[in-house]
Design a protein around this motif. Structure first.
Motif, mmCIF file in Angstrom:
data_model
loop_
_atom_site.group_PDB
_atom_site.id
_atom_site.type_symbol
_atom_site.label_atom_id
_atom_site.label_comp_id
_atom_site.label_asym_id
_atom_site.label_seq_id
_atom_site.Cartn_x
_atom_site.Cartn_y
_atom_site.Cartn_z
ATOM 1 N N LEU A 104 -3.618 0.191 7.038
ATOM 2 C CA LEU A 104 -3.665 0.702 5.759
ATOM 3 C C LEU A 104 -4.017 2.166 5.737
ATOM 4 C CD1 LEU A 104 -5.068 -2.597 4.175
ATOM 5 C CD2 LEU A 104 -2.796 -1.907 4.085
ATOM 6 N N CYS A 105 -4.998 2.344 6.416
ATOM 7 C CA CYS A 105 -5.585 3.824 6.570
ATOM 8 C C CYS A 105 -4.594 4.885 6.847
ATOM 9 C CB CYS A 105 -6.856 3.917 7.370
ATOM 10 S SG CYS A 105 -8.457 3.208 6.817
ATOM 11 N N SER A 106 -3.497 4.481 7.535
ATOM 12 C CA SER A 106 -2.508 5.496 7.888
ATOM 13 C C SER A 106 -1.532 5.921 6.878
ATOM 14 C CB SER A 106 -1.681 4.948 9.028
ATOM 15 O OG SER A 106 -2.560 4.907 10.216
ATOM 16 N N GLN A 153 -12.201 7.915 9.689
ATOM 17 C CA GLN A 153 -11.505 6.606 9.896
ATOM 18 C C GLN A 153 -10.596 6.573 11.314
ATOM 19 O OE1 GLN A 153 -9.225 7.007 6.141
ATOM 20 N NE2 GLN A 153 -10.444 5.541 5.161
ATOM 21 N N GLU A 154 -10.614 5.182 11.541
ATOM 22 C CA GLU A 154 -9.590 5.229 12.544
ATOM 23 C C GLU A 154 -8.228 4.680 12.097
ATOM 24 O OE1 GLU A 154 -10.077 5.392 16.060
ATOM 25 O OE2 GLU A 154 -12.191 6.079 15.477
ATOM 26 N N LEU A 155 -7.186 5.434 12.584
ATOM 27 C CA LEU A 155 -5.795 5.181 12.049
ATOM 28 C C LEU A 155 -4.937 4.464 12.931
ATOM 29 C CD1 LEU A 155 -5.522 8.665 10.130
ATOM 30 C CD2 LEU A 155 -6.680 6.736 9.490
ATOM 31 N N GLU A 211 0.749 -1.122 -0.060
ATOM 32 C CA GLU A 211 0.119 -0.088 0.079
ATOM 33 C C GLU A 211 0.803 1.181 0.001
ATOM 34 O OE1 GLU A 211 -3.792 2.109 0.143
ATOM 35 O OE2 GLU A 211 -3.049 -0.126 -0.340
ATOM 36 N N THR A 249 -5.511 4.206 18.353
ATOM 37 C CA THR A 249 -5.838 4.741 17.352
ATOM 38 C C THR A 249 -6.018 6.347 17.265
ATOM 39 O OG1 THR A 249 -8.193 4.337 17.293
ATOM 40 C CG2 THR A 249 -6.836 2.630 16.504
ATOM 41 N N GLN A 282 -6.898 -2.944 8.750
ATOM 42 C CA GLN A 282 -7.506 -2.027 7.779
ATOM 43 C C GLN A 282 -7.036 -0.453 8.404
ATOM 44 O OE1 GLN A 282 -9.373 -1.944 5.193
ATOM 45 N NE2 GLN A 282 -9.346 0.293 5.085
ATOM 46 N N GLU A 283 -6.867 -0.683 9.765
ATOM 47 C CA GLU A 283 -6.501 0.702 10.524
ATOM 48 C C GLU A 283 -4.936 1.101 10.169
ATOM 49 O OE1 GLU A 283 -9.052 0.204 14.525
ATOM 50 O OE2 GLU A 283 -6.832 -0.619 14.621
ATOM 51 N N TYR A 293 -1.139 9.364 4.652
ATOM 52 C CA TYR A 293 -0.464 10.376 5.397
ATOM 53 C C TYR A 293 1.142 10.070 5.588
ATOM 54 C CZ TYR A 293 -5.391 10.725 6.483
ATOM 55 O OH TYR A 293 -6.648 10.800 6.388
#
Length: 310
Positions: free
Chosen positions: A293-295, A211-213, A140, A205, A290-291, A298
């Motif tokens: 990947l969401c970071s 979203q939760e990062l 990712e 998080t 998922q948390e 940034y």
């Protein structure tokens, strides 16, 4: 009237008829008929500009000038409520120049299993399945960095087998092989997942953008070792720390609190290979994949801003 007189009379009549015909042919023809101007206008050339011209069969060699209307180069808009899409090529921004290596010394590190995730664990919170371990997170990050214009090498080698404790030896062999081949990078990222510590302070998080990062952390090794004497070849840890601190600050500028303070440790973590070698922890085993990947957006953007500021 005798017979001779009758013949003379007939001849005279015939002469008068012939003379009359000849006189009629010599006189000008003027019937006195004047055409209606409206009728003339109705059949003028101008009235046929937008109509089909029918050629008379009696005059097959008559030439008629017809104005040709060129066909449109684009399809006409459809009738009704339909619409036409026009594709406009967008100018792409100039690509950034930079090379980044991403690898995973602890390749099998994984996150807390979520419902619906069917994969085999090697041990708890570890798996050889690249769709769920650190290779997935690295993929990712690599895709995001490529989108920002970087040339990215993502090494997906499994360094943990056969023994976890010697994983750093095998990842070092990979780094040295690349250096001997003349490969160079602006940044070398060893991407890991941290271990959750019971009673640790702070949230696990950060909520941002709906979203939760998973929280991030840079780890920099000084190469001193546990005895204080350490390795013969030590990292230039001050320069590595500079990169780590700059990226940490940029991440927290985007999302306050997303990146923890840089951690300095006595180990080397193969960061002696070149300046710009850093270790990044992406969440811990109590985070979800998922948390993590969401970071990554940034982290990727912060790297781009630090290496090539606008």
């Amino acid at each position: 009237m005798d017979m001779l007189d009758k013949k003379r009379f007939v001849v005279l009549l015939m002469l008068m008829f012939v003379v009359g015909v000849c006189v009629g042919l010599l006189l000008p023809k003027n019937s006195g008929f004047e055409p209606d101007p409206a009728v003339v206008a109705a059949f003028s050339a101008g009235s046929f500009e937008d109509e089909e011209v029918n050629m008379p069969t009696e005059e097959p060699f008559t030439l008629v000038a017809v104005t040709h209307t060129p066909e449109p180069t684009t399809s006409p808009a459809p009738a009704g409520d339909a619409f036409t899409l026009e594709v406009i090529r967008e100018e792409q921004p100039a690509k950034k120049a930079g090379r980044i290596l991403i690898y995973h010394t602890h390749t099998y590190e994984a996150y807390e299993k979520q419902p619906g995730m069917d994969y085999e664990e090697t041990t708890q919170w570890r798996t050889a399945n690249h769709d769920y371990n650190m290779v997935r997170v690295g993929g990712e990050l690599a895709a995001l960095l490529r989108g920002l214009g970087f040339e990215v090498v993502h090494d997906t080698t499994d360094f943990e087998p056969p023994v976890l404790d010697s994983a750093y030896t095998r990842s070092l062999d990979m780094l040295m092989m690349r250096r001997q081949r003349g490969e160079s990078f602006d940044l070398c990222i060893d991407l890991h997942r941290d271990a959750y510590i019971n009673g640790q302070s702070g949230a696990n998080t950060v909520a941002f953008g709906g979203q939760e990062l998973a929280r991030l952390m840079f780890l920099i090794g000084k190469g001193e070792g546990r005895t204080g004497q350490g390795f013969a070849e030590k990292p230039d840890w001050e320069k590595n720390l500079f990169y780590a601190q700059q990226i940490t600050d940029e991440i927290n500028r985007q999302v306050p609190g997303l990146c923890k303070n840089v951690m300095l440790k006595s180990g080397r973590y193969n960061q002696h290979v070149s300046v710009g070698c850093v270790l990044i922890e992406v969440g811990n085993n109590r985070n979800s994949l998922q948390e993590a990947l969401c970071s990554m957006p940034y982290l990727a953007d912060a790297i781009a801003q630090v290496l090539f500021p606008d």
